[in-house]
Design a protein around this motif. Structure first.
Motif, short mmCIF file in Angstrom:
data_model
loop_
_atom_site.label_atom_id
_atom_site.label_comp_id
_atom_site.label_asym_id
_atom_site.label_seq_id
_atom_site.Cartn_x
_atom_site.Cartn_y
_atom_site.Cartn_z
N ASP A 113 -22.06 29.58 -6.75
CA ASP A 113 -22.44 28.81 -5.56
C ASP A 113 -23.35 27.65 -5.94
OD1 ASP A 113 -20.98 30.52 -3.99
OD2 ASP A 113 -22.69 31.81 -3.47
N ARG A 117 -15.33 23.86 -0.84
CA ARG A 117 -16.48 24.42 -0.10
C ARG A 117 -16.25 25.90 0.13
NH1 ARG A 117 -17.44 19.62 4.20
NH2 ARG A 117 -19.08 18.53 3.06
N LYS A 144 -29.17 23.49 6.94
CA LYS A 144 -29.53 22.51 7.98
C LYS A 144 -29.84 23.20 9.31
CE LYS A 144 -26.20 19.56 8.05
NZ LYS A 144 -25.46 18.38 8.50
N TYR A 171 -28.45 31.25 -1.18
CA TYR A 171 -27.26 31.75 -1.86
C TYR A 171 -27.40 33.23 -2.27
CZ TYR A 171 -25.36 27.00 -1.93
OH TYR A 171 -24.86 25.78 -1.56
N GLU A 202 -40.43 24.50 -4.92
CA GLU A 202 -39.37 24.11 -4.01
C GLU A 202 -39.43 22.61 -3.75
OE1 GLU A 202 -37.79 26.32 -1.19
OE2 GLU A 202 -37.87 28.11 -2.44
N TYR A 251 -24.65 24.64 2.86
CA TYR A 251 -25.60 23.59 3.21
C TYR A 251 -25.72 23.44 4.71
CZ TYR A 251 -28.10 19.22 3.23
OH TYR A 251 -29.05 18.27 3.45
N VAL A 276 -23.69 33.92 -7.22
CA VAL A 276 -24.76 32.98 -6.88
C VAL A 276 -24.74 31.79 -7.84
CG1 VAL A 276 -27.27 32.71 -6.73
CG2 VAL A 276 -26.18 34.78 -5.84
N ARG A 282 -21.43 24.93 -7.71
CA ARG A 282 -20.62 24.14 -6.75
C ARG A 282 -21.52 23.19 -5.94
NH1 ARG A 282 -18.46 28.10 -4.63
NH2 ARG A 282 -16.58 28.20 -5.87
N HIS A 283 -22.71 23.70 -5.61
CA HIS A 283 -23.64 22.86 -4.87
C HIS A 283 -24.07 21.64 -5.69
CE1 HIS A 283 -26.78 22.01 -1.84
NE2 HIS A 283 -27.45 21.57 -2.89
N GLU A 319 -34.59 20.42 -5.63
CA GLU A 319 -34.23 20.28 -4.21
C GLU A 319 -33.77 21.61 -3.62
OE1 GLU A 319 -32.59 15.67 -4.45
OE2 GLU A 319 -31.23 17.32 -4.09
N ILE A 320 -33.11 22.40 -4.44
CA ILE A 320 -32.60 23.66 -3.88
C ILE A 320 -33.51 24.83 -4.20
CG2 ILE A 320 -30.22 22.85 -3.94
CD1 ILE A 320 -29.81 24.53 -6.44
N GLY A 321 -34.70 24.51 -4.68
CA GLY A 321 -35.68 25.55 -4.88
C GLY A 321 -35.49 26.33 -6.16
N PRO A 342 -34.07 18.80 3.88
CA PRO A 342 -32.63 18.88 3.71
C PRO A 342 -31.86 17.83 4.51
CG PRO A 342 -33.56 21.05 4.11
CD PRO A 342 -34.65 20.06 4.33
N ARG A 379 -30.77 14.84 2.49
CA ARG A 379 -29.98 14.98 1.29
C ARG A 379 -28.57 14.44 1.52
NH1 ARG A 379 -30.94 20.79 -0.47
NH2 ARG A 379 -33.16 21.01 -0.10
N TYR A 403 -20.60 26.59 6.03
CA TYR A 403 -20.78 26.59 4.59
C TYR A 403 -22.27 26.53 4.28
CZ TYR A 403 -20.85 21.46 5.21
OH TYR A 403 -21.13 20.20 5.63
N THR A 405 -34.32 26.98 1.11
CA THR A 405 -33.51 26.14 0.21
C THR A 405 -32.27 26.93 -0.21
OG1 THR A 405 -34.65 26.98 -1.72
CG2 THR A 405 -35.52 24.94 -0.72
N GLU A 406 -31.35 26.20 -0.80
CA GLU A 406 -30.12 26.86 -1.27
C GLU A 406 -30.43 27.92 -2.30
OE1 GLU A 406 -30.61 23.70 -0.89
OE2 GLU A 406 -28.93 22.75 0.11
#
Lengths: 120, 886
Positions: B36, A84, A43, A59, B73, A39, B33, B39-40, B64-66, B78, B81, A37, A54-55
């Motif tokens: 996503d 997820r 990692k 994404y 960023e 995240y 996106v 959801r994050h 945190e996710i930029g 990570p 987190r 998934y 970063t996400e």
């Protein structure tokens, strides 16, 4: 004038370009063995110097790969919150990853041979 | 439970927009996106167990996710987190199978089966109305929607899902409470399958809870206007499920409070009931039943017991609040499914005896109505025949019931029931015998028609059964005198029907056809006048019930050359060969010294209050004039200078016109006070101008005592602006009370009455008496089928007012001989000879009954039998002529 617009550090500029070029491959490689998934991928990538993302970057990349047919997704209810989204490679993704890895190998070999003068 | 501040909502929207922009720049799917990222964010918030989400929190996660607002960023690695190390939640997302079974299939099946079979409606009525059917349907619909859209990222849709799920949950909860008495039965029957239907509210409640867990698992449920959807939905669901219960319950409580305090001592309660009270609940209480169309009726019924309670105080309360007759009051439509499907007869949640069925929610209608009438100038009499066809669209037999409002002095002289297409004439007998026959036959569900007198120129008509999906046809004959309006003019008011338990479709109109050999006119433009070439004068038209009820239609007739004194042969029956003498008489009353007018302030006067005011303004001169308007509290018009100045009448008229005429009014208190005021003067009278008085609010004893002990002064005169039941008059002694027979419109009649009472105009009337042929010598001798009946109708009431049994029996004998419905007699039509015999009744011989004369044939071709008769006559003439020649 030069103080106002300093030229970018050549190395930093090059690593950014490298990172851009390799990020797709890194993600495909991370998905080679099993589905992950979002995240989890973040990692995984943080351990690769120069490929930390970063996400917010990941994404869109994953979405693009899905549109290209290289990855597929599925939702799974999570005990810890919202469902997820798991990513895995499609057969096309596996083929593309294999080709990209082979090509990278060739590139690295070529660069090294240039340094060592092997080609001469 | 997570709550979002409005600024957090805005921050998230901004973040998602940035994510979309970046996706577009990278050739990715913007919505995917954004989904996503959302959801994050939710995972982060969930992992950190954030209860209140603020804009700062969103910005922190965005950075945190930029995707921070500043484009920078995160500096947080990570690995530290929290999203990957959330606290464990106690529940796993449940399988959707249970939701499909208990939240979708079972409630749908339960609703369908209950609507189709009404299986539970006798014990608990889970679908008392269409409204509740809609509420139940919300449960499976919500389950389905949640299952299909639980993964949606649309915040408005997720908020809606959360709201609907909470509403569904609370609706199920209300049904669970309603179904508590059925739990044991449901559990026992579960192995047989049927128990699942009984237990469906609990199982649906479980499914709603499981749906909530799945919604939580799929993502955050946004708030609506800063309020959590769980709280908002539960509140909305409870309001929807319990809302219809509140007003009937409050109405019942307030009504009971009014009864406890005494209805005349509870102005606050009365005001509440008039303004906010639930009409159906009050009507059910007045019928001695429980308010219905409620999910919790069975709890009320258990608390109240199963025996019908005395409802008289409630019936009086009903009158005080509404001013309506209980008999004619209708339940307003509640959308009752089973009633609509014709499966049950509802009367406030309790089955009432068949003959006590209230009107309303009724599938009974008037399918056809035809009123024929014939006016005779010489006899100053009229005969009407009203043919009515009722239609029953339900699946059960119905009784049709109504009041027939007769012209003044009129009486029902014929009643016919169509049985299997054939006319069955009614038998006339004592009131007790005909009523007993009707009740007995009704209980066996056969065909009877009953007509009884209600007094005050009213008759009650009941017929049974109007068959399911069928019709019933009856005809009523009415003999009535014409009232002398001028010396050479007579008038009669057209009969009407009122207090019906059936409805009048817009397609059904009263087809009125009235005729006379003398010129006639109508007071209403609803009827047109014509004069065919055969010498008759016609008044006819198609009139809707509303218009007939609204207007006072008077037919006037010119009595050109009619004798002022004549005797009439009784063509139907005779007593010792005597004749009926009818003559015009005139009397001038001694002028009154004081007139106290009491105007009814109840709803019954509402339609005519302007006409009454007009009549008061037309009054002039005369004696002392005092005026009282009855109401919740009688309003006295200050006498001021006790002189009959026009201003006094005008002030009274203004008072009447300004009256709200709402609900019932306490006429007894006003009349008693008026009597006391009038009694202070010699030669005085109390004039009561009133509408129908279907209820009595205070006991009449005090007024009755005055009228019994001192009937001669003051005189009590009643002027009904509208025919209808008058319970007050029913409870007062008839002696000493003069009822004014109406001739024309309200205003004209009132003004004329005032002139008569003040001695400025003689009272002209027709007197009828029996005379022997010897006494009749020298008088013009005329024939009429009705004058004898009119004499008999008056004689019967005169005898009936006598308290001796002998006089009463004589009155009954006279009524049976003349075939009249009176205070001591009734008419009943039964289905068969055997039934008539069983009750020692004899159906009337058609030859002894009044009939509408056939229309003359002018210029028409002879019928075949006439040709045959003509041929025989010609043949006979020819034979005799030939014989003479030979």
């Amino acid at each position: 004038m030069s103080a106002a617009n300093p030229l970018p550090d050549p190395f930093e500029s090059w690593t950014v370009q490298m990172r851009k070029g390799l990020l797709d491959l890194a993600v495909l490689n991370a998905l080679m063995e099993s589905e992950r998934y979002g995240y989890e991928l973040v990692k995984n990538l943080v351990h690769v110097p120069g490929l930390t993302v970063t996400e917010g970057t990941l994404y869109p990349l994953l979405s693009r790969l899905r549109l290209q047919g290289l990855v597929k997704t599925r939702l799974e209810p999570s005990e810890s919150g919202p469902a997820r989204k798991y990513y895995s490679l499609t057969s096309e993704g596996h083929r593309a990853a294999k080709l990209m890895n082979e090509h990278l190998e060739e590139l690295v070999k070529g660069c090294r041979s240039l340094r060592n003068g092997d080609q001469q | 439970m997570t709550e979002w501040t409005p600024s957090a909502d805005q921050a998230l929207d901004a973040l998602l927009e940035r994510a979309r922009a970046r996706a577009r720049a990278n050739g990715a799917d913007p919505d995917e996106v954004a989904d996503d990222v959302r959801r994050h964010v939710e995972a982060e918030l969930s992992a950190r167990d954030v209860r209140l989400v603020t804009a700062e929190r969103i910005e922190m996660v965005a950075a945190e996710i930029g995707l921070g607002a500043d484009g920078k960023e995160s500096t947080i690695p990570p690995t530290i987190r929290t999203v990957d190390h959330p606290p464990k939640r106690p529940l796993n997302p449940p399988s959707p199978v249970w939701i499909v079974l208990f939240g979708l299939v079972l409630p749908s099946a339960a609703l369908f089966i209950e609507v189709a079979s009404a299986a539970l409606s006798e014990a608990i009525d889970p679908v008392p109305s269409l409204y509740y059917a809609g509420l139940i349907a919300l449960v499976p619909l919500t389950s389905l929607l949640c299952l299909l859209k639980e993964e949606s990222s649309s915040r408005p849709l997720r908020a809606l899902l959360g709201l609907l799920n909470a509403m569904s949950f609370s609706i199920c909860l209300v049904y669970c409470i309603a179904f508590i008495p059925m739990v044991l039965l449901g559990l026992i029957l579960m192995p047989f399958g049927i128990g699942f239907l009984v237990m469906s509210p609990w199982l649906a409640l479980l499914a709603a809870a499981l749906t909530r867990i799945r919604l939580w698992a799929a993502g955050t449920l946004p708030s609506i206007l800063g309020l959590p959807t769980a709280a908002l939905g539960c509140a909305a669901g409870l309001a929807l499920a319990l809302g219809p219960e509140v007003n009937p319950l409050l109405t019942e409580l307030v009504a009971q409070s009014a009864i406890r305090n005494g209805i005349t001592e509870a102005p606050t309660q009365i005001a509440y009931l008039r303004r906010f009270g639930d009409r159906n609940a009050l009507l059910a209480l007045a019928h001695g039943a429980q308010p219905d169309s409620s999910l919790f009726s069975h709890y009320r019924s258990r608390a109240a017991g199963t025996e019908a309670r005395s409802s008289e105080p409630m019936a009086n309360l009903w009158f005080l609040v509404t001013g309506e007759s209980l008999a004619g009051a209708s339940f307003t439509a509640t959308g009752d499914l089973q009633e609509r499907l014709g499966r049950r007869r509802r009367a406030g949640g309790r089955r009432l005896p068949l003959l006590s069925q209230p009107a309303g929610d009724t599938p009974l209608t008037l399918a056809a109505s035809r009123l024929d009438g014939r006016l005779e100038g010489d006899a100053a009499a009229a005969y009407f025949e009203w043919t009515l066809t009722f239609e029953n669209s339900s699946r059960e037999q119905k009784e049709a019931r109504f009041e027939l409002l007769l012209p003044a002095g009129g009486a029902v002289s014929r009643a016919t029931l169509w049985v299997n297409g054939k006319e069955q004439e009614a038998a006339f007998g004592s009131r007790e015998r005909t009523t007993a026959a009707y009740a007995s036959v009704v209980s066996r569900r056969r065909d009877p028609l009953l007509v009884t007198s209600l007094g005050g120129d009213r008759a009650q008509v009941r017929c049974f059964p109007v068959p399911p999906a069928g019709q019933m046809k009856i005809r009523l004959g009415v003999s009535a005198p014409l009232r002398l309006a001028e010396s050479d003019e007579a008038a009669v008011r057209v009969p009407r029907i009122a207090d019906t338990n059936f409805e009048f479709p817009s397609s059904t109109q009263h087809e009125i056809w009235l005729e006379s050999m003398e010129p006639i006119t109508a007071s209403s433009t609803l009827l047109s006048v014509s004069k065919p070439t055969d010498g008759r004068s016609l008044v006819r038209g198609s009139v809707a019930q509303g218009a007939l009820d609204e207007q006072e239609i008077v037919i006037r007739l010119r009595r050109n050359g009619a004798p002022a004194d004549a005797c009439f042969e009784d063509s139907t029956t005779s007593i010792d060969g005597s004749l009926v003498r009818q003559r015009v008489e005139s009397i001038t009353f001694p002028a009154l010294r004081r007139l106290v007018v009491v105007a009814d302030g109840s709803r019954g006067l509402a339609k005519r209050k302007h006409a009454v005011a007009d009549g008061l303004r037309r009054m002039e001169g005369g004696p002392d004039f005092l005026f009282i308007l009855s109401g919740d509290t009688p309003v006295n018009l200050e006498p001021g200078p006790l002189s009959p100045i026009p201003e006094q009448f005008a002030r009274a008229a203004d008072l009447v016109e300004s009256s709200a005429c709402r609900g019932g009014a306490d006429a007894v208190t006003a009349l008693t006070h008026a009597w006391d005021l009038a009694a202070q003067s010699e030669a005085s009278a109390v004039l009561w101008i009133h509408g129908p008085q279907p209820g009595v609010i205070r006991p009449v004893d005090a007024l009755r005592q005055r009228l019994e002990r001192q009937p001669s002064n003051p005189r009590m005169i009643t002027f009904a602006v509208e025919e209808g039941r008058n319970v007050v008059l029913e409870q007062l002694p008839q002696r000493g009370i003069s009822r004014i027979g109406r001739t024309e419109g309200t205003a004209a009649d009132l003004a004329r009455l005032h002139r008569i009472l003040t001695g400025r105009e003689p009272y002209v009337y027709l007197s009828r008496s029996r005379i022997s042929p010897t006494e009749a010598a020298g008088l013009p001798r005329l024939a009429s089928a009705h004058v004898g009946r009119l004499w008999a109708a008056e004689e019967i009431e005169r005898l009936a007012s006598n308290i001796t049994e002998e006089a009463r029996q004589t009155a009954i004998g006279l009524a049976m001989r003349y075939k009249l419905v009176s205070s001591v007699s009734g008419a009943v039509a039964l289905e068969s000879e055997a039934q008539f015999k069983q009750f020692q009744l004899q159906p009337a011989d058609v030859s002894q009954l009044p009939q509408m004369p056939a229309a003359p044939m002018i210029g028409g071709a002879p019928e075949p039998e006439e040709w045959a008769l003509l041929a025989v006559a010609l043949a006979a003439l020819a034979y005799f002529w030939l014989r003479r020649r030979t």
